[in-house]
Scaffold this motif. Structure first.
Motif, PDB file in Angstrom:
ATOM      1  N   ALA A   1       0.839 -21.881 -46.834  1.00  0.00           N
ATOM      2  CA  ALA A   1       0.714 -20.431 -46.833  1.00  0.00           C
ATOM      3  C   ALA A   1       0.745 -19.910 -45.398  1.00  0.00           C
ATOM      4  O   ALA A   1      -0.117 -20.234 -44.590  1.00  0.00           O
ATOM      5  CB  ALA A   1      -0.585 -20.019 -47.515  1.00  0.00           C
ATOM      6  N   VAL A   2       1.764 -19.121 -45.091  1.00  0.00           N
ATOM      7  CA  VAL A   2       1.939 -18.553 -43.754  1.00  0.00           C
ATOM      8  C   VAL A   2       1.872 -17.041 -43.856  1.00  0.00           C
ATOM      9  O   VAL A   2       2.529 -16.445 -44.703  1.00  0.00           O
ATOM     10  CB  VAL A   2       3.298 -18.980 -43.147  1.00  0.00           C
ATOM     11  CG1 VAL A   2       3.475 -18.364 -41.764  1.00  0.00           C
ATOM     12  CG2 VAL A   2       3.398 -20.499 -43.071  1.00  0.00           C
ATOM     13  N   ARG A   3       1.057 -16.413 -43.010  1.00  0.00           N
ATOM     14  CA  ARG A   3       0.917 -14.971 -43.071  1.00  0.00           C
ATOM     15  C   ARG A   3       0.878 -14.379 -41.665  1.00  0.00           C
ATOM     16  O   ARG A   3       0.128 -14.838 -40.809  1.00  0.00           O
ATOM     17  CB  ARG A   3      -0.366 -14.587 -43.805  1.00  0.00           C
ATOM     18  CG  ARG A   3      -0.494 -13.095 -44.085  1.00  0.00           C
ATOM     19  CD  ARG A   3      -1.692 -12.775 -44.946  1.00  0.00           C
ATOM     20  NE  ARG A   3      -2.942 -12.734 -44.207  1.00  0.00           N
ATOM     21  CZ  ARG A   3      -3.884 -13.656 -44.220  1.00  0.00           C
ATOM     22  NH1 ARG A   3      -3.696 -14.744 -44.934  1.00  0.00           N
ATOM     23  NH2 ARG A   3      -4.990 -13.523 -43.537  1.00  0.00           N
ATOM     24  N   PHE A   4       1.732 -13.404 -41.424  1.00  0.00           N
ATOM     25  CA  PHE A   4       1.730 -12.642 -40.179  1.00  0.00           C
ATOM     26  C   PHE A   4       1.193 -11.244 -40.460  1.00  0.00           C
ATOM     27  O   PHE A   4       1.426 -10.685 -41.528  1.00  0.00           O
ATOM     28  CB  PHE A   4       3.148 -12.504 -39.603  1.00  0.00           C
ATOM     29  CG  PHE A   4       3.728 -13.768 -39.043  1.00  0.00           C
ATOM     30  CD1 PHE A   4       3.468 -14.155 -37.738  1.00  0.00           C
ATOM     31  CD2 PHE A   4       4.576 -14.562 -39.811  1.00  0.00           C
ATOM     32  CE1 PHE A   4       4.023 -15.307 -37.208  1.00  0.00           C
ATOM     33  CE2 PHE A   4       5.135 -15.714 -39.290  1.00  0.00           C
ATOM     34  CZ  PHE A   4       4.861 -16.096 -37.983  1.00  0.00           C
ATOM     35  N   GLU A   5       0.492 -10.697 -39.497  1.00  0.00           N
ATOM     36  CA  GLU A   5       0.106  -9.288 -39.528  1.00  0.00           C
ATOM     37  C   GLU A   5       0.519  -8.708 -38.184  1.00  0.00           C
ATOM     38  O   GLU A   5       0.194  -9.270 -37.140  1.00  0.00           O
ATOM     39  CB  GLU A   5      -1.397  -9.118 -39.732  1.00  0.00           C
ATOM     40  CG  GLU A   5      -1.919  -9.651 -41.061  1.00  0.00           C
ATOM     41  CD  GLU A   5      -3.430  -9.507 -41.171  1.00  0.00           C
ATOM     42  OE1 GLU A   5      -3.967  -8.500 -40.676  1.00  0.00           O
ATOM     43  OE2 GLU A   5      -4.055 -10.418 -41.730  1.00  0.00           O
ATOM     44  N   ARG A   6       1.232  -7.610 -38.206  1.00  0.00           N
ATOM     45  CA  ARG A   6       1.701  -7.055 -36.944  1.00  0.00           C
ATOM     46  C   ARG A   6       0.941  -5.792 -36.576  1.00  0.00           C
ATOM     47  O   ARG A   6       0.494  -5.038 -37.436  1.00  0.00           O
ATOM     48  CB  ARG A   6       3.192  -6.785 -36.983  1.00  0.00           C
ATOM     49  CG  ARG A   6       3.642  -5.729 -37.980  1.00  0.00           C
ATOM     50  CD  ARG A   6       5.146  -5.574 -37.912  1.00  0.00           C
ATOM     51  NE  ARG A   6       5.648  -4.648 -38.912  1.00  0.00           N
ATOM     52  CZ  ARG A   6       6.924  -4.392 -39.103  1.00  0.00           C
ATOM     53  NH1 ARG A   6       7.837  -4.999 -38.350  1.00  0.00           N
ATOM     54  NH2 ARG A   6       7.316  -3.554 -40.041  1.00  0.00           N
ATOM     55  N   GLY A   7       0.798  -5.595 -35.285  1.00  0.00           N
ATOM     56  CA  GLY A   7       0.090  -4.426 -34.795  1.00  0.00           C
ATOM     57  C   GLY A   7       0.309  -4.286 -33.302  1.00  0.00           C
ATOM     58  O   GLY A   7       0.966  -5.124 -32.664  1.00  0.00           O
TER      59      GLY A   7
END
Length: 344
Positions: A284-290
């Motif tokens: 499970a790979v998750r990116f969050e951008r900000g």
């Protein structure tokens, strides 16, 4: 930041509840939401129930517990993550029934309409003592192991190292990618599955709880030095941006010993200046951008957690992801990253 939802599965007697209770007992700096088949399965009395509300149990260590006897998964997730329950949860753990189909539970989480939650991976518990016999009785166990993001090998303290190694090898034959993590007596560091948020800053802006931040895992108030001696950690830092295609390829071929990666990434693609906060557990790979915090250096900083890590080999592979020269202009280079980015 969203709240990861981890599905904990395994056949009856494999040790799921032991793992869950160990997580709760050690949750001195972690706030968990827990969904169980019934309250009696978890050591509620030992943990001292503080009160009841809406079919939820409030535990004295600040964790919350719901039963799946009533209501859908969405209703329970909404109940556990409701703002009125105080500071945000670090994660929610769903203990699937010993006869449940993990794939069905994963689909329910992936299709959840509850805002602010995300899929945090499927953890399948395997009994090192009974694995061979369990496979004969329950052929579907092979499928469960094959779809796991992480395999927890319990009761390794009850078998010799050779038997434990054979069981681990059998699991890797079924799932060559997922890490196989020993968890004798059900002991597992919560930080291997998700990132605890500093108690006084649980609602921090994107990226302020990762490596390098004063309250991050390697800061003075963090937990970088608290990981069990069984696990290895490796840090990687690059002032130059990364090539997203190479970075995605690294994840696709990274060794199974790496079962968690956390940190933030800067990519070398024109038009994508944001900071990408990265969380992985197993597959499970998750990116969050900000945005980058004011005054923060625009660098890539990662912490890799695993067992028996080839530190130099991993650093070499990550250095190969560094982009040199002018920014890339092909926006398609970001497709692999955007596929796993929340809100993209």
């Amino acid at each position: 930041m969203s709240t990861p939802v981890v599905v904990l599965a395994g056949f009856l007697g494999a040790g799921k509840t032991t793992v869950l209770n160990q997580l709760l007992r050690s949750a001195t700096d972690v706030r968990l939401g827990v969904v169980v088949n019934d309250f009696g399965a978890v050591g509620i009395d030992a943990l001292l129930v503080a009160g009841w509300a809406d079919s939820a149990v409030s535990l004295e260590n600040g964790c919350l517990c719901c039963s799946t006897d009533d209501g859908s998964v969405d209703e329970l997730l909404a109940r556990l993550t409701a703002p009125r329950r105080g500071p945000g949860l670090d994660a929610v753990v769903i203990e699937a029934s010993g006869v449940a189909d993990p794939a069905a539970m994963v689909r329910r989480v992936l299709t959840s309409s509850v805002p602010g939650v995300s899929y945090g991976g499927l953890v399948v518990v395997v009994d090192a003592v009974e694995f061979a016999a369990a496979r004969r009785r329950h052929p579907e166990l092979d499928d469960h192991v094959a779809m796991a993001d992480v395999v927890l090998l319990t009761k390794t303290d009850l078998v010799g190292p050779e038997e434990a190694a054979r069981t681990a090898a059998a699991c890797r034959e079924l799932n060559a990618w997922a890490p196989v993590v020993p968890a004798a007596r059900g002991q597992l560091d919560a930080r291997l599955l998700f990132e605890p948020r500093p108690p006084r800053q649980r609602q921090l802006a994107l990226g302020e709880v990762v490596a390098g931040h004063p309250d991050g895992p390697d800061g003075p108030d963090g937990h970088g030095t608290h990981l069990h001696a069984l696990y290895d950690t490796l840090t990687f830092r690059s002032e130059d941006p990364l090539d997203p295609r190479r970075f995605v390829e690294f994840f696709q071929r990274r060794p199974s010993g790496v079962f968690r990666v956390k940190g933030f990434v800067r990519f070398a693609v024109q038009g994508f200046p944001q900071r990408y906060l990265l969380h992985t557990v197993g597959a499970a790979v998750r990116f969050e951008r900000g945005p980058w915090p004011r005054g923060a250096p625009r660098v890539t900083e990662l912490v890799l957690v695993g067992a028996g890590l080839d530190a130099e080999g991993l650093r070499t592979a990550l250095r190969a992801c560094v982009h040199e020269g002018p920014p890339l202009t092909d926006e398609m280079a970001m497709m692999g990253v955007l596929r796993d980015t929340e809100g993209a």
